[in-house]
Enzyme design. Structure first.
Site, mmCIF file in Angstrom:
data_model
loop_
_atom_site.group_PDB
_atom_site.id
_atom_site.type_symbol
_atom_site.label_atom_id
_atom_site.label_comp_id
_atom_site.label_asym_id
_atom_site.label_seq_id
_atom_site.Cartn_x
_atom_site.Cartn_y
_atom_site.Cartn_z
ATOM 1 N N CYS A 133 -11.894 -18.912 -13.594
ATOM 2 C CA CYS A 133 -11.867 -17.537 -14.093
ATOM 3 C C CYS A 133 -10.498 -16.946 -13.749
ATOM 4 O O CYS A 133 -10.150 -16.794 -12.577
ATOM 5 C CB CYS A 133 -13.000 -16.770 -13.427
ATOM 6 S SG CYS A 133 -13.044 -15.062 -13.916
ATOM 7 N N CYS A 147 -17.324 -1.466 -12.894
ATOM 8 C CA CYS A 147 -16.425 -2.588 -12.588
ATOM 9 C C CYS A 147 -15.467 -2.229 -11.455
ATOM 10 O O CYS A 147 -14.811 -1.181 -11.502
ATOM 11 C CB CYS A 147 -15.635 -2.946 -13.851
ATOM 12 S SG CYS A 147 -14.361 -4.175 -13.548
HETATM 13 N N1 SAH Z 1 -11.589 -6.998 -18.946
HETATM 14 C C1 SAH Z 1 -12.298 -8.000 -19.611
HETATM 15 C C2 SAH Z 1 -12.483 -9.256 -18.799
HETATM 16 C C3 SAH Z 1 -12.820 -9.135 -17.345
HETATM 17 S S1 SAH Z 1 -14.399 -8.631 -16.797
HETATM 18 C C4 SAH Z 1 -13.631 -7.481 -20.082
HETATM 19 O O1 SAH Z 1 -13.998 -6.378 -19.701
HETATM 20 O O2 SAH Z 1 -14.285 -8.181 -20.841
HETATM 21 C C5 SAH Z 1 -15.549 -9.993 -17.013
HETATM 22 C C6 SAH Z 1 -16.993 -9.503 -17.247
HETATM 23 O O3 SAH Z 1 -17.618 -8.987 -16.056
HETATM 24 C C7 SAH Z 1 -17.052 -8.372 -18.250
HETATM 25 O O4 SAH Z 1 -18.106 -8.552 -19.151
HETATM 26 C C8 SAH Z 1 -17.295 -7.187 -17.368
HETATM 27 O O5 SAH Z 1 -17.808 -6.117 -18.084
HETATM 28 C C9 SAH Z 1 -18.250 -7.761 -16.353
HETATM 29 N N2 SAH Z 1 -18.383 -6.950 -15.134
HETATM 30 C C10 SAH Z 1 -17.513 -6.054 -14.647
HETATM 31 N N3 SAH Z 1 -17.999 -5.507 -13.495
HETATM 32 C C11 SAH Z 1 -19.189 -6.092 -13.255
HETATM 33 C C12 SAH Z 1 -20.136 -5.991 -12.199
HETATM 34 N N4 SAH Z 1 -19.935 -5.183 -11.176
HETATM 35 N N5 SAH Z 1 -21.233 -6.759 -12.262
HETATM 36 C C13 SAH Z 1 -21.422 -7.618 -13.285
HETATM 37 N N6 SAH Z 1 -20.546 -7.765 -14.304
HETATM 38 C C14 SAH Z 1 -19.438 -7.017 -14.290
HETATM 39 FE FE1 SF4 Z 2 -12.845 -5.433 -17.941
HETATM 40 FE FE2 SF4 Z 2 -13.476 -2.804 -17.964
HETATM 41 FE FE3 SF4 Z 2 -13.229 -4.091 -15.627
HETATM 42 FE FE4 SF4 Z 2 -11.054 -3.579 -17.096
HETATM 43 S S1 SF4 Z 2 -12.368 -2.042 -16.138
HETATM 44 S S2 SF4 Z 2 -11.543 -5.512 -16.074
HETATM 45 S S3 SF4 Z 2 -11.861 -3.805 -19.176
HETATM 46 S S4 SF4 Z 2 -14.751 -4.516 -17.230
#
Ligand code: SAH
Ligand code: SF4
Length: 401
Positions: A133, A147
């Site tokens: 990843c 996130c």
């Molecule tokens: N920025 C991109 C890729 C990175 S995040 C995107 O948003 O797609 C990878 C995945 O993890 C995304 O689907 C994101 O929404 C999810 N994700 C983010 N925070 C999370 C959390 N706390 N628990 C589970 N999934 C999460």
């Molecule tokens: Fe992905 Fe949203 Fe987290 Fe940025 S803030 S890494 S777009 S899930």
């Protein structure tokens, strides 16, 4: 319980080299490598051959020093080493989770007046495959409310070199490159590799760093080098619609969409970029993604947030929304992080939700959380690199003027 191991001795050696500010040859296209070679005096008629040799050493053999490039003359190796670098970044820490997931914190040297930045990369071993990843940015400009990365402002985009370096370091650590003394031609066969898949699901929004991500992924999938099939590379996006079209045309890897909600008002809250590119436009871009078939589906990620988006009604709407799109659904139990405001849905509710999705024909949609004990699970990555405060930046700019 997790194990932390100290990799400073390796890291310090690599850092000493990478901090010399010589431009790296890692992450350059063949054309750019040709230009670099000509700049150190390689005659034009030799450039093609030398580029092929470099490509082989960098991406098939995985060497990180010009001295190991055995079929390049000592004279040229010296010249190259005087002007360029192929060193790895510093590995600040490496951790192994109780479930075998690994996480590395890598430090990249400053760009211009910036500071060194730190980035996390995660390896997830699974039955029959291993997935790396990779991060595309330090921090993120977007602020998805569940996130952890979203709480860190964007420090900067990673370069193609830095994106690829994450793969190279992980392959070094996992033994996916043949040793430098292995006879020529004895490469680690595809089926024996620890890293069989890569996902752009680390820190950052890859489509907001389009050019670097494109260049890194085209190199990772190049058949004369790292040779990862584009079907084994997945780019995850929060839904940057214009760049989804571009990614389909110019990169051609598998696509994952961070969907997380099936109505615009809720998605506006969870994934605020939805206000700019609402669901209707996002779904249309998905429908038009090139090369879709039952064997080549878009993955829709859906984080399970208790009492927020996890009702039976939501599950039904999800199935309806994806109708007609070759799709996989990935239900991600919410991974908590310090200070997060959400809870993961109850297991029974996830099962109820998954059941509806299963009955609609989507197999095993729940993603088992991996590496939670080392904060390596989806959405838990966050580095200590913070953006410089304005005053600090101004002070630095003055110093460098
Ligand atoms: N920025 C991109 C890729 C990175 S995040 C995107 O948003 O797609 C990878 C995945 O993890 C995304 O689907 C994101 O929404 C999810 N994700 C983010 N925070 C999370 C959390 N706390 N628990 C589970 N999934 C999460
Ligand atoms: Fe992905 Fe949203 Fe987290 Fe940025 S803030 S890494 S777009 S899930």
């Amino acid at each position: 319980m997790s194990i932390s191991y100290d990799l400073k001795p390796v890291g310090v050696a690599a850092a000493a080299d990478s901090l010399t500010a010589r431009p790296s040859l890692v992450g350059k296209s063949r054309e750019e490598l040709g230009t670099a070679l000509q700049a150190v005096g390689v005659p034009e008629r030799q450039v093609r051959m030398r580029v092929s040799q470099l490509w082989h050493w960098l991406y098939v053999r995985g060497v990180s020093s010009f001295a190991d490039m055995a079929n390049i003359s000592a004279d040229l190796r010296e010249k190259l080493a005087a002007h360029f670098s192929v060193a790895r970044p510093e590995i600040v820490t490496g951790q192994i989770s109780a479930d075998g997931t690994r996480k590395w914190l890598l430090r990249f040297p400053p760009r211009g007046a910036g500071r060194p930045v730190e980035v996390e990369t995660v390896y997830i071993p699974e039955e029959g495959r291993g997935t790396l990843c990779i991060s595309s940015q330090v921090g993120c400009t977007l602020t998805c409310s569940f996130c952890h990365t979203g709480t860190q402002r964007l420090v900067r985009n990673l370069t193609a070199e830095e994106i690829l370096a994450q793969l190279l370091v992980a392959r070094d650590c996992l033994g996916d490159f043949p040793g430098k003394d292995t006879p020529a031609g004895a490469i680690v066969p595809e089926e024996g590799r620890k890293i069989s898949n890569i996902v752009m699901m680390g820190m950052g929004e890859p489509l907001y760093n389009f050019d670097a991500v494109k260049q890194a992924l085209l190199i990772a999938s190049d058949g004369e080098g790292l040779s990862l099939s584009k079907r084994r590379i997945t780019l995850s996006t929060s839904g940057i619609v214009p760049e989804i079209y571009r990614a389909g045309e110019e990169i051609g890897v598998m696509l994952a969409i961070s969907l997380h909600a099936v109505s615009n008002p809720l998605r506006d809250m969870l994934v605020p970029i939805n206000k700019k590119y609402p669901l209707e436009e996002l779904m249309e871009a998905c429908r038009q993604y090139p090369g879709l078939s039952n064997a080549r589906r878009i993955t829709f990620e859906y984080v399970m947030l208790k009492d927020v988006n996890d009702s039976v009604e939501d599950a039904r709407k999800l199935v309806a929304l994806l109708k007609g799109i070759p799709a996989k659904i990935n239900l991600i139990p919410f991974n908590p992080w310090p200070g997060s405001n959400y809870q993961c849905s109850d297991w029974e509710q996830i099962e109820r939700f998954a059941d509806i999705v299963n009955k609609a024909g989507y197999a095993s949609p729940v993603r088992t959380p991996r590496g939670r004990d080392i904060l390596a699970a989806c959405g838990q990555l966050k580095s200590q690199s913070e953006r410089l405060r304005k005053t600090e930046r101004q002070a630095l700019e003055k110093e460098c003027a």
